[in-house]
Design a protein around this motif. Sequence first.
Motif, PDB file in Angstrom:
ATOM      1  N   ASN A  59       0.830  -1.207   0.000  1.00  0.00           N
ATOM      2  CA  ASN A  59       0.000   0.000   0.000  1.00  0.00           C
ATOM      3  C   ASN A  59       0.865   1.258   0.000  1.00  0.00           C
ATOM      4  OD1 ASN A  59      -2.527  -1.207  -0.116  1.00  0.00           O
ATOM      5  ND2 ASN A  59      -2.585  -1.530   2.087  1.00  0.00           N
ATOM      6  N   ILE A  62       2.260   1.682  -3.543  1.00  0.00           N
ATOM      7  CA  ILE A  62       1.205   2.100  -4.475  1.00  0.00           C
ATOM      8  C   ILE A  62       0.895   3.584  -4.274  1.00  0.00           C
ATOM      9  CG2 ILE A  62      -1.249   1.831  -5.024  1.00  0.00           C
ATOM     10  CD1 ILE A  62      -0.868  -1.175  -4.673  1.00  0.00           C
ATOM     11  N   GLN A  67       3.240   0.941  -9.958  1.00  0.00           N
ATOM     12  CA  GLN A  67       2.175   0.267 -10.687  1.00  0.00           C
ATOM     13  C   GLN A  67       2.416  -1.236 -10.654  1.00  0.00           C
ATOM     14  OE1 GLN A  67      -0.523   1.747 -12.243  1.00  0.00           O
ATOM     15  NE2 GLN A  67       0.204   3.556 -11.159  1.00  0.00           N
ATOM     16  N   LEU A  73      -1.183  -7.819  -9.840  1.00  0.00           N
ATOM     17  CA  LEU A  73      -2.496  -7.231  -9.587  1.00  0.00           C
ATOM     18  C   LEU A  73      -3.534  -8.314  -9.314  1.00  0.00           C
ATOM     19  CD1 LEU A  73      -3.898  -4.526  -9.331  1.00  0.00           C
ATOM     20  CD2 LEU A  73      -4.390  -4.607 -11.760  1.00  0.00           C
ATOM     21  N   ASP A  77      -5.685  -8.355  -5.947  1.00  0.00           N
ATOM     22  CA  ASP A  77      -7.142  -8.409  -6.003  1.00  0.00           C
ATOM     23  C   ASP A  77      -7.655  -9.563  -5.141  1.00  0.00           C
ATOM     24  OD1 ASP A  77      -9.742  -7.732  -6.832  1.00  0.00           O
ATOM     25  OD2 ASP A  77      -9.655  -9.171  -8.479  1.00  0.00           O
ATOM     26  N   ALA A  82      -6.021  -4.367  -3.834  1.00  0.00           N
ATOM     27  CA  ALA A  82      -6.313  -3.515  -4.983  1.00  0.00           C
ATOM     28  C   ALA A  82      -7.401  -4.179  -5.815  1.00  0.00           C
ATOM     29  CB  ALA A  82      -5.059  -3.296  -5.821  1.00  0.00           C
ATOM     30  N   LYS A  83      -8.033  -3.394  -6.662  1.00  0.00           N
ATOM     31  CA  LYS A  83      -9.099  -3.905  -7.512  1.00  0.00           C
ATOM     32  C   LYS A  83      -8.584  -4.085  -8.923  1.00  0.00           C
ATOM     33  CE  LYS A  83     -13.355  -5.072  -8.234  1.00  0.00           C
ATOM     34  NZ  LYS A  83     -13.540  -6.487  -8.097  1.00  0.00           N
ATOM     35  N   ARG A  84      -8.822  -5.247  -9.499  1.00  0.00           N
ATOM     36  CA  ARG A  84      -8.428  -5.541 -10.881  1.00  0.00           C
ATOM     37  C   ARG A  84      -9.689  -5.534 -11.729  1.00  0.00           C
ATOM     38  NH1 ARG A  84      -8.082 -10.431 -13.822  1.00  0.00           N
ATOM     39  NH2 ARG A  84      -6.677 -10.245 -15.566  1.00  0.00           N
TER      40      ARG A  84
END
Length: 123
Positions: A59, A62, A67, A73, A77, A82-84
């Motif tokens: 975190n 990020i 990236q 990712l 997720d 994080a959201k993919r």
Amino acid sequence: MALKIRLARGGSKKRPYYHIVVADVRAPRDGRFIERVGKWNPMLPKDGARVELNEERINHWISEGAQPTDRVLRFLDEAGVAKRPARNNPNKALPGKKAQERLAEQQAKQEEAAAAAAEAAAE
């Protein structure tokens, strides 16, 4: 400096083991990195602890602008970090350009043969 959260391969031949690292995009895949933030052992069963992540440090990176790559990712997720977004590529299932040309030629020949048969039947 552009940063990526990516995989660095370790392990021996045919026994892969990956570290999840934060690295400059210009650095080699298995070369220089800034920080190791997790690991992935694809040889373990899927229901086991294949992926270990240091979510606090991920975190942090990020928020600094790093990236994650697509594979990382997916892990983030799955962990809820994080959201993919879902991907949709409708052209993936289509045949290649040459195959499409061959199909068009076949259809044209079939249409010509049907037209010739219709003419022969009309006479």
